[in-house]
Design a protein around this motif. Structure first.
Motif, PDB file in Angstrom:
ATOM      1  N   SER A  97      97.369 -16.657  48.755  1.00 47.32           N
ATOM      2  CA  SER A  97      96.085 -16.173  49.279  1.00 47.32           C
ATOM      3  C   SER A  97      96.023 -16.298  50.791  1.00 47.32           C
ATOM      4  O   SER A  97      96.667 -17.170  51.389  1.00 47.32           O
ATOM      5  N   THR A 124      94.007 -18.905  45.516  1.00 44.41           N
ATOM      6  CA  THR A 124      94.328 -18.834  44.084  1.00 44.41           C
ATOM      7  C   THR A 124      95.653 -19.534  43.860  1.00 44.41           C
ATOM      8  O   THR A 124      96.656 -19.178  44.478  1.00 44.41           O
ATOM      9  N   SER A 134      96.554 -21.487  36.220  1.00 46.19           N
ATOM     10  CA  SER A 134      95.897 -20.913  37.396  1.00 46.19           C
ATOM     11  C   SER A 134      94.692 -21.767  37.749  1.00 46.19           C
ATOM     12  O   SER A 134      94.116 -22.459  36.888  1.00 46.19           O
TER      13      SER A 134
ATOM     14  N   ASN B  93     107.016 -12.053  44.513  1.00 51.03           N
ATOM     15  CA  ASN B  93     105.659 -12.055  43.971  1.00 51.03           C
ATOM     16  C   ASN B  93     104.732 -11.322  44.926  1.00 51.03           C
ATOM     17  O   ASN B  93     104.745 -11.595  46.123  1.00 51.03           O
ATOM     18  N   HIS B  95     100.530  -9.725  45.207  1.00 49.35           N
ATOM     19  CA  HIS B  95      99.204  -9.901  44.605  1.00 49.35           C
ATOM     20  C   HIS B  95      98.330  -8.695  44.876  1.00 49.35           C
ATOM     21  O   HIS B  95      97.473  -8.737  45.745  1.00 49.35           O
ATOM     22  N   ASP B  99      95.406  -9.561  41.417  1.00 48.77           N
ATOM     23  CA  ASP B  99      96.302  -9.729  40.272  1.00 48.77           C
ATOM     24  C   ASP B  99      97.633 -10.283  40.776  1.00 48.77           C
ATOM     25  O   ASP B  99      97.793 -10.549  41.967  1.00 48.77           O
ATOM     26  N   ARG B 100      98.568 -10.446  39.877  1.00 48.31           N
ATOM     27  CA  ARG B 100      99.879 -10.945  40.291  1.00 48.31           C
ATOM     28  C   ARG B 100     100.969 -10.081  39.668  1.00 48.31           C
ATOM     29  O   ARG B 100     100.953  -9.834  38.464  1.00 48.31           O
ATOM     30  N   HIS B 151      96.795 -10.009  34.908  1.00 46.28           N
ATOM     31  CA  HIS B 151      95.464  -9.539  35.290  1.00 46.28           C
ATOM     32  C   HIS B 151      94.446 -10.369  34.518  1.00 46.28           C
ATOM     33  O   HIS B 151      94.251 -10.164  33.319  1.00 46.28           O
TER      34      HIS B 151
END
Lengths: 197, 360
Positions: A97, A124, A134, B93, B95, B99-100, B151
């Motif tokens: 983030s 996050t 998470s 990764n 985002h 989402d990822r 998600h």
């Protein structure tokens, strides 16, 4: 001896005064159907030029049973957060983030250094080994912040009298509910309600 | 070891020497004593040892290069099985919109196991994994590209892979096993002859040999609640089901349903997989049905973990089951003593293990 007693008495009185003059603000967060929103964060930002107290103790985001505990951690900007791993397996903690980008390489136990969150925003968190993990760290520019339990209520009870802008955040928030301005008097108790969008 | 993975390992070492990015390593060494070494699902050397090391280079939090090294004394009936690389991949990764998306390229374990949840694909619950995950560790290692998307509470993923043409040979030709023999790249595990005949050739299984030049694929989807996870996975190796020298290709399609419930210190996990595997011999297709299911219940304390696991497995008409009980002691520090008792297909096995973790 007398000096010590006097100092303790003065300190107690000051503490009492600070508590006695603090206002209490209770914020409740519901969805449009009236259900309470657990893990909602509410925070009050003082208006005008106010010197804010800074939290010195590190906050903790634990990892237990392949879950982050707590799911949402709300902190003031500049707070250090420790990430102990209480599991019997390794975790690799990361955040991509904008509020804080970091990663802790695979570890068990306690990593050497805490992570300082020096920018307001929402980080996050995830674990690169366990996709189901998470959590969120909500970083705000005020010490007057709290996280709701299952009842969707946050109580901020050390607010000095004054005028505040109150805002909320909650997991999977798409649009922030409109902030509310509130003036709190000495010893006043006030309730606010927010509805999620 | 195939050349790209050797280059990746050499690159990691060079970057480490130059101090570029963050290089982390972790792993373990173990010493194990087994009460049996006979054939069957519980085969294991009386005394065995393993060392496994994971190297992770993370130049930015979004990119990681991972190499998993393994050495062991008990290579079973295999060639080049004593040391090697079970996994080597690079992942990124991103985002998009909160989402990822995770993209992974290289050789890797399929990221679906609900049992092998520790780093280096180790089981957190017992000493040896279930029959299902023993098979996946021994005969499935996608070499290709994988994409995972997360998600909210929903997730999905897809894998396109080469190699793994012989996936399915072990349960049919040798039978199911309960052992943590992670096949390494380049290793060939020898298959027993179904009908011993000195005039007939011997066959092997390998994850890295690509003999039919047909890509396999896998897809998965699931839901991840606070305590409960449900997941469905489909695997199709799309092999040509033909012999290629000493390699015996099996065309295997396999579905796996998984459920996991974790609350406080309790975990209940189950995976159930089924599907046909086909081989063509002398123009005729032979089909075998495969299925394997396990259910485990595990309780964790501050200084230990106890687990009971039941396994059911079938290859063709041969059906069996196993029951495993394990206790792992997890005192502060790096040593983890453990004991495991298994009974399967009329065999009994007791294992004692001392594991030392390092790095991380």
């Amino acid at each position: 001896m007398h000096r010590t007693l006097a100092a303790l008495t003065i300190a107690s009185l000051l503490g009492f005064t600070a508590t006695a003059t603090a206002a209490t603000l209770t914020v409740s967060v519901h969805d449009p159907r009236g259900n309470t929103v657990a893990d909602a964060v509410a925070y009050a930002i003082p208006e005008g030029k106010v010197v804010l107290p800074v939290r010195k103790a590190a906050a903790v985001m634990d990892q237990k049973n392949r879950m982050f505990v707590p799911h949402v951690l709300a902190i003031q900007t500049g707070t250090a957060v420790r990430f102990p791993n209480s599991d019997d397996i390794r975790h690799q903690v990361y955040s991509f983030s904008n509020a804080k980008t970091f990663q802790l390489p695979l570890y068990k136990g306690n990593p050497a250094n805490p992570v300082v969150f020096d920018k307001a925003g929402v980080a996050t968190l995830g674990c690169n080994i366990h996709d189901r993990m998470s959590a969120y760290i909500v970083v705000v520019d005020t010490p007057y912040v709290g996280t709701a339990g299952k009842d969707g209520r946050v109580t901020l009870n050390t607010l000095p009298a004054g005028r505040y802008t109150v805002r909320v955040w909650y997991p999977e928030m798409r649009a922030e509910p409109a902030p509310v301005a509130v003036t709190l008097g000495t010893n006043e108790r006030n309730d606010l309600a927010f509805t999620t969008r | 070891m195939s050349r790209p993975f050797a280059f990746l390992l050499a690159g990691l070492c060079a970057l480490s020497a130059q101090g570029q990015g963050a290089l982390a390593w972790n792993g373990f060494a173990l010493l194990r004593a087994s009460s049996v070494n006979e054939s069957g699902p519980l085969v294991m050397e009386p005394i065995s040892a393993q060392v496994q090391v994971g190297l992770d280079w993370t130049p930015t939090p979004a990119i990681t290069a991972h190499v998993h090294l393994l050495g062991r004394t008990d290579a079973g009936d295999s060639t080049r099985g004593h040391a090697g690389i079970p996994e080597a991949y690079v992942e990124a990764n991103v985002h998009p919109g909160g989402d990822r998306l995770r993209l992974r390229g290289g050789a890797f374990f399929l990221p679906t196991s609900r049992e092998n949840v520790d780093s280096l694909w180790e089981t957190a619950y017992t000493i040896t994994p279930s029959a299902l995950n023993s098979w996946f560790g021994e005969e499935l290692r996608p070499i290709g590209l994988d994409a995972s998307y997360f998600h909210g509470r929903l997730f999905g993923g897809a894998t396109l892979f080469r190699g793994n043409d012989t996936f399915g040979a072990l349960p049919v030709d040798r039978g199911w096993a309960l052992r943590d023999h992670w096949i390494v790249l380049g290793e060939r595990i020898h298959l027993p002859q179904l009908f011993p005949d000195p005039n007939e050739p011997f066959y092997d299984t390998s994850v890295s040999a690509e003999t039919d030049h047909r890509l396999g694929w896998s897809a998965r989807a699931g839901w991840n609640g606070q305590y409960l996870l449900a997941q469905f996975t489909h695997i199709a190796n799309r092999s040509d089901a033909m012999d290629h020298g000493s390699l015996e290709n099996w065309n295997t399609r396999f579905d796996v349903v998984a459920l996991e419930y974790t609350r406080d210190d309790w975990t209940v996990a189950a995976e159930s997989g089924w599907g046909p595997t086909v081989i063509i011999a002398e123009g005729e297709a032979f089909v075998s049905g495969l299925d394997a299911t396990y259910l485990l219940v595990s309780r964790r304390w501050d200084r230990g973990r106890a687990t009971i696991r039941a396994d059911w497995f079938r290859a063709g008409d041969v059906r069996d089951r196993a029951l495993t009980a394990a206790f792992l002691l997890t005192p502060p520090g790096r040593l983890r003593p453990g004991i495991e008792v298994t009974t399967a297909a009329g065999h009994h096995r007791a294992l004692i293990e001392l594991r030392y973790s390092f790095g991380g």
